[in-house]
Enzyme design. Structure first.
Site, PDB file in Angstrom:
ATOM      1  N   TYR A 109      14.767 -16.753 -14.700  1.00 50.30           N
ATOM      2  CA  TYR A 109      15.686 -16.738 -13.551  1.00 50.30           C
ATOM      3  C   TYR A 109      15.428 -15.524 -12.663  1.00 50.30           C
ATOM      4  O   TYR A 109      15.231 -15.654 -11.454  1.00 50.30           O
ATOM      5  CB  TYR A 109      17.148 -16.732 -14.044  1.00 50.30           C
ATOM      6  N   THR A 117      20.259 -11.167  -6.444  1.00 48.32           N
ATOM      7  CA  THR A 117      20.925 -10.687  -7.657  1.00 48.32           C
ATOM      8  C   THR A 117      20.417  -9.317  -8.091  1.00 48.32           C
ATOM      9  O   THR A 117      19.259  -8.972  -7.816  1.00 48.32           O
ATOM     10  CB  THR A 117      20.667 -11.701  -8.792  1.00 48.32           C
ATOM     11  N   ASP A 118      21.256  -8.600  -8.820  1.00 45.55           N
ATOM     12  CA  ASP A 118      20.808  -7.298  -9.347  1.00 45.55           C
ATOM     13  C   ASP A 118      19.832  -7.470 -10.514  1.00 45.55           C
ATOM     14  O   ASP A 118      19.214  -6.490 -10.951  1.00 45.55           O
ATOM     15  CB  ASP A 118      22.000  -6.415  -9.751  1.00 45.55           C
ATOM     16  N   GLU A 119      19.707  -8.688 -11.031  1.00 46.86           N
ATOM     17  CA  GLU A 119      18.816  -8.899 -12.188  1.00 46.86           C
ATOM     18  C   GLU A 119      17.344  -8.676 -11.838  1.00 46.86           C
ATOM     19  O   GLU A 119      16.519  -8.499 -12.733  1.00 46.86           O
ATOM     20  CB  GLU A 119      19.003 -10.306 -12.759  1.00 46.86           C
ATOM     21  N   LYS A 135      14.083 -15.148  -8.717  1.00 48.59           N
ATOM     22  CA  LYS A 135      14.828 -14.494  -7.624  1.00 48.59           C
ATOM     23  C   LYS A 135      14.026 -13.320  -7.055  1.00 48.59           C
ATOM     24  O   LYS A 135      14.023 -13.093  -5.844  1.00 48.59           O
ATOM     25  CB  LYS A 135      16.202 -14.013  -8.116  1.00 48.59           C
TER      26      LYS A 135
HETATM   27  C1  T46 Z   1      27.404 -17.772 -21.359  1.00 47.88           C
HETATM   28  C2  T46 Z   1      27.525 -16.607 -22.294  1.00 47.88           C
HETATM   29  C3  T46 Z   1      27.039 -15.366 -21.964  1.00 47.88           C
HETATM   30  N1  T46 Z   1      27.123 -14.322 -22.839  1.00 47.88           N
HETATM   31  C4  T46 Z   1      26.640 -13.000 -22.382  1.00 47.88           C
HETATM   32  C5  T46 Z   1      25.272 -12.953 -21.743  1.00 47.88           C
HETATM   33  C6  T46 Z   1      25.404 -11.836 -20.717  1.00 47.88           C
HETATM   34  O1  T46 Z   1      25.150 -10.591 -21.319  1.00 47.88           O
HETATM   35  C7  T46 Z   1      26.869 -11.902 -20.290  1.00 47.88           C
HETATM   36  C8  T46 Z   1      27.104 -12.685 -19.021  1.00 47.88           C
HETATM   37  O2  T46 Z   1      26.406 -13.898 -19.122  1.00 47.88           O
HETATM   38  P1  T46 Z   1      26.317 -14.964 -17.922  1.00 47.88           P
HETATM   39  O3  T46 Z   1      25.422 -16.051 -18.354  1.00 47.88           O
HETATM   40  O4  T46 Z   1      27.691 -15.299 -17.512  1.00 47.88           O
HETATM   41  O5  T46 Z   1      25.699 -14.092 -16.735  1.00 47.88           O
HETATM   42  P2  T46 Z   1      24.316 -13.249 -16.604  1.00 47.88           P
HETATM   43  O6  T46 Z   1      23.275 -13.757 -17.505  1.00 47.88           O
HETATM   44  O7  T46 Z   1      24.668 -11.804 -16.695  1.00 47.88           O
HETATM   45  O8  T46 Z   1      23.912 -13.627 -15.097  1.00 47.88           O
HETATM   46  C9  T46 Z   1      24.903 -13.785 -14.058  1.00 47.88           C
HETATM   47  O9  T46 Z   1      24.962 -12.656 -13.215  1.00 47.88           O
HETATM   48  C10 T46 Z   1      23.798 -12.342 -12.492  1.00 47.88           C
HETATM   49  C11 T46 Z   1      24.037 -11.147 -11.631  1.00 47.88           C
HETATM   50  C12 T46 Z   1      23.177 -13.504 -11.809  1.00 47.88           C
HETATM   51  O10 T46 Z   1      22.471 -13.364 -10.831  1.00 47.88           O
HETATM   52  C13 T46 Z   1      23.260 -14.817 -12.476  1.00 47.88           C
HETATM   53  O11 T46 Z   1      23.067 -15.873 -11.584  1.00 47.88           O
HETATM   54  C14 T46 Z   1      24.575 -14.990 -13.197  1.00 47.88           C
HETATM   55  O12 T46 Z   1      24.490 -16.150 -14.004  1.00 47.88           O
HETATM   56  O13 T46 Z   1      27.541 -12.559 -21.374  1.00 47.88           O
HETATM   57  C15 T46 Z   1      27.714 -14.460 -24.086  1.00 47.88           C
HETATM   58  O14 T46 Z   1      27.790 -13.487 -24.868  1.00 47.88           O
HETATM   59  N2  T46 Z   1      28.196 -15.699 -24.414  1.00 47.88           N
HETATM   60  C16 T46 Z   1      28.125 -16.777 -23.597  1.00 47.88           C
HETATM   61  O15 T46 Z   1      28.570 -17.880 -23.978  1.00 47.88           O
END
Ligand code: T46
Length: 351
Positions: free
Chosen positions: A157, A131-133, A161
């Protein structure tokens, strides 16, 4: 060639398994998946009877099981996608992430090394999908993550990774294991478990529930259609250089609030509602702890060296995604009710 794909019943994994099973009938594809809450054999119904496909249920964190599996199956290559992937869950249960993402990866590396090293590594590869994280969080501006950006993981997380990426590189440097890595931005598309932003929002809009926006909704993510991630993995697996890392992104940055507003409008159009109706369901909620502000990834290396690029625009990908969720209500209901676990249990019984 026999390829072990781990996490093949999950969201990204199932798209990778389908691509490899259908595009390369000469390969044997073994799909190893623990079928946790996010793994679902329903995702692969269309190819489950293909003659070059076999499903194996098991946990990569179980060392004995993994050693036995490698001894029995003798895979030539590994594409490792199995992981706990949800940042919010990693905040409440970090140990599950250490177990699967770190220990699970080391179990696979050890098993691959012990199987392959005695006969020589020629023709083998261990490909870790990451992941880019791992690169941390950026401010607003032109800066992007490149393959040379130092690691700076900030959530449990991303720390897990980053750790697994380091272990993969350590096995390359120390034992000569042939490896490849890729680090991808946020994926979206069909079969995405509705805990992640896009499928969660579609599910909530479709059932008239509020869509939670963390903080002020200013955080930025880069979004890539999952089928384009699968073709990038195909390119890295076949054409990537031994020991190299490839960043994969959609050249498609969005602030969360803008993205959710767009999604609301797409759902309104698709369901015949007046545009603007769904936006009323947007609800600002407490921010995620340690919420990374911005991810932006420079994909020029994979584009220039391997000739890969995304095939769909965000508008096309989002429209396809919303259509899929509206047409697959049963899938959505089953994964939110837990009924899919009964299906999974029946599917692997006796195997
Ligand atoms: C679930 C949820 C999320 N968010 C925000 C939090 C983040 O800024 C963005 C995307 O959240 P999400 O949990 O869908 O994805 P990331 O935390 O960016 O991480 C994802 O993208 C990377 C690359 C991975 O590697 C992860 O495995 C993948 O889960 O929306 C909200 O505002 N409301 C919500 O209900």
């Amino acid at each position: 060639m026999k390829i072990l794909i781990t996490g093949g019943a999950g969201f990204i994994g199932s798209h990778v398994v389908r691509l490899f099973v259908t595009k390369y009938p000469e390969y044997q594809i073994l799909n190893l998946d623990a079928l946790t809450y996010a793994g679902n054999l329903e995702n692969l119904r269309d190819i489950e009877n293909a003659s070059n496909y076999k499903f194996i249920k098991g946990d990569i964190a179980d060392q004995n099981f993994i050693d036995q599996l490698f001894a029995n199956e003798e895979p030539d290559a590994v594409i490792h996608l199995a992981a706990e992937s949800h940042v919010d869950r990693s905040i409440t249960d970090p140990m599950a992430f250490v177990k699967t993402n770190v220990i699970g990866t080391v179990n696979l590396l050890n098993a691959a090394r012990h199987l392959w090293q005695p006969g020589g590594y020629e023709g083998h590869v261990f490909y870790h999908v990451s992941t880019d994280e791992v690169y941390g969080s950026l401010d607003f501006g032109p800066e992007m993550f490149t393959e040379e950006t130092s690691y700076d993981p900030r959530s449990p997380y991303s720390a897990s990774k980053a750790s697994s990426d380091h272990f993969v590189r350590a096995w390359h440097h120390t034992y000569g294991l042939p490896i490849k890595l890729s680090n991808c931005s946020n994926n979206y598309g069909p079969n995405h478990f509705p805990e992640k932003l896009i499928p969660l929002a579609i599910h909530r809009l479709r059932t008239g529930q509020p869509v939670p926006v963390y903080g002020k909704g200013e955080n930025v993510r880069d979004w890539l259609f999952v089928k384009d991630h699968a073709t990038a993995i195909d390119a890295v697996f076949h054409k990537g250089k031994n020991g190299d890392t490839y960043n994969i992104g959609g050249v498609n940055e969005w602030q969360n609030l803008k993205l959710i507003e767009l999604l609301c409008d797409v759902v309104d159009q698709k369901t015949g509602q007046e545009v603007g109706t769904s936006r009323k369901l947007i609800k600002f909620v407490t921010d995620r702890a340690g919420h990374d502000m911005r991810y932006a990834i420079d994909s020029s290396k994979i584009m220039n060296e391997l000739g890969w690029k995304p095939s769909v625009t965000f508008e096309q990908g989002l429209a396809q995604t919303v259509d899929w969720y509206l047409e697959n209500e049963e899938w959505l209901n089953s994964v939110t009710s837990g009924a899919y676990q009964d299906y999974n249990a029946k599917q692997y019984a006796g195997r």
